[in-house]
Design an enzyme around this catalytic site. Structure first.
Site, mmCIF file in Angstrom:
data_model
loop_
_atom_site.group_PDB
_atom_site.id
_atom_site.type_symbol
_atom_site.label_atom_id
_atom_site.label_comp_id
_atom_site.label_asym_id
_atom_site.label_seq_id
_atom_site.Cartn_x
_atom_site.Cartn_y
_atom_site.Cartn_z
ATOM 1 N N GLU A 1 -1.450 -12.307 -1.477
ATOM 2 C CA GLU A 1 -2.834 -12.227 -1.942
ATOM 3 C C GLU A 1 -3.122 -13.510 -2.713
ATOM 4 O O GLU A 1 -2.426 -13.808 -3.690
ATOM 5 C CB GLU A 1 -3.042 -10.988 -2.815
ATOM 6 N N GLU B 1 -10.108 -8.750 3.401
ATOM 7 C CA GLU B 1 -10.301 -7.363 2.966
ATOM 8 C C GLU B 1 -11.552 -7.234 2.097
ATOM 9 O O GLU B 1 -11.780 -8.035 1.189
ATOM 10 C CB GLU B 1 -9.098 -6.845 2.179
ATOM 11 N N SER C 1 0.827 -1.209 0.000
ATOM 12 C CA SER C 1 0.000 0.000 0.000
ATOM 13 C C SER C 1 0.859 1.255 0.000
ATOM 14 O O SER C 1 0.369 2.352 -0.291
ATOM 15 C CB SER C 1 -0.917 0.011 1.233
#
Length: 266
Positions: free
Chosen positions: A117, A184, A48
């Site tokens: 991920e 998320e 991020s």
């Protein structure tokens, strides 16, 4: 060792499941990591950083060298928190590539774990990493590294097929050896079902209160990034406003020669 100075381990994180909420936040440098250290449980060195501090609108540009640099900096600033490093986009496409890059985090930094991920197709990669003694947190649901592929940041768990896939993926990651799941952008009731089904902890971001813990990006939660405010963010201070006021005062004192004073000069 004094409990206040105790280093948080993977066993401490897993032991909080169903007993105590896990507090997690991002950091990307030694300064902020030092400020956050001891106040929560987990510091995530997230990709991020490309959005929060790189001015990008996605995370895909993060490289291994960047992530290693920032992970090493965070590890120098934090002595208590459990530190997780994000594996950047394109660094774990195969088992061989994933192992090579994950080992770099372990060899070149003091990161306690890595985060990937993942979908069901990544179960064997997670298993391979865990078999080599690398602690893995599996990131499911809204996956920023898939934003281009999916045409944006999409909340998951709205339709039956997504719900089944999320549940199956979470279980598969646990069975593959992941010590935790980051959920998320998942509908709250689905994240709750995942949390209840698993014996490993879940960390939520935009996934409701039922997860075993919560994480936010520090520049969001402390009001330094204000281009937009995601629904799941609660701001605990207006950091940008405070800093703007401080820099104005600094500039004013230089211009009117009230800084430095005689006490601040040699």
């Amino acid at each position: 060792m004094n409990e206040a100075n105790k280093k948080i381990t993977i066993n401490d994180i897993k032991a909080k499941k169903g007993k105590e909420k896990i507090v997690a936040i991002t950091a990307y440098d030694a300064l902020m990591a030092g400020i956050f250290d001891g106040e929560g449980d987990i510091i995530l060195v997230g990709d991020s950083l490309k959005m929060s501090f790189g001015g990008e609108n996605e995370t895909l540009g993060a490289t291994m060298e960047e992530m290693l640099y920032h992970t090493k900096a965070v590890c120098k600033g934090a002595s208590k928190a459990f530190i997780i490093a994000d594996m950047p986009f394109g660094s774990y496409s195969t088992k061989e590539m994933a192992l090579k890059n994950a080992l770099r985090f372990y060899k070149e930094s003091k990161a306690d774990a890595i985060k990937l991920e993942v979908g069901l197709d990544k179960a064997e990669i997670v298993r391979a990493l865990c078999n080599e003694g690398i602690a893995v947190m599996a990131h499911i649901g809204l996956m920023p590294q898939y934003a281009r592929f999916e045409g944006g940041f999409k909340v998951k768990g709205k339709i039956d097929s997504q719900i089944k896939t999320l549940l199956d993926t979470a279980v598969a990651m646990q069975e593959s050896g992941a010590f935790g799941i980051l959920c998320e952008g998942i509908k709250s009731e689905i994240a709750e079902s995942i949390t209840q089904r698993l014996s490993i902890p879940t960390i939520g971001i935009g996934a409701g209160v039922a997860c075993d813990g919560q994480i936010l990006v520090w520049s969001d939660v402390f009001g330094f990034f204000d281009a937009f405010k995601p629904k799941f963010v609660r701001r605990y201070c207006d950091g940008k406003k405070l800093l703007k006021e401080a820099i104005k005062s600094y500039a004013r004192d230089i211009r009117n020669e009230s800084f430095p004073s005689s006490q601040e000069s040699y």
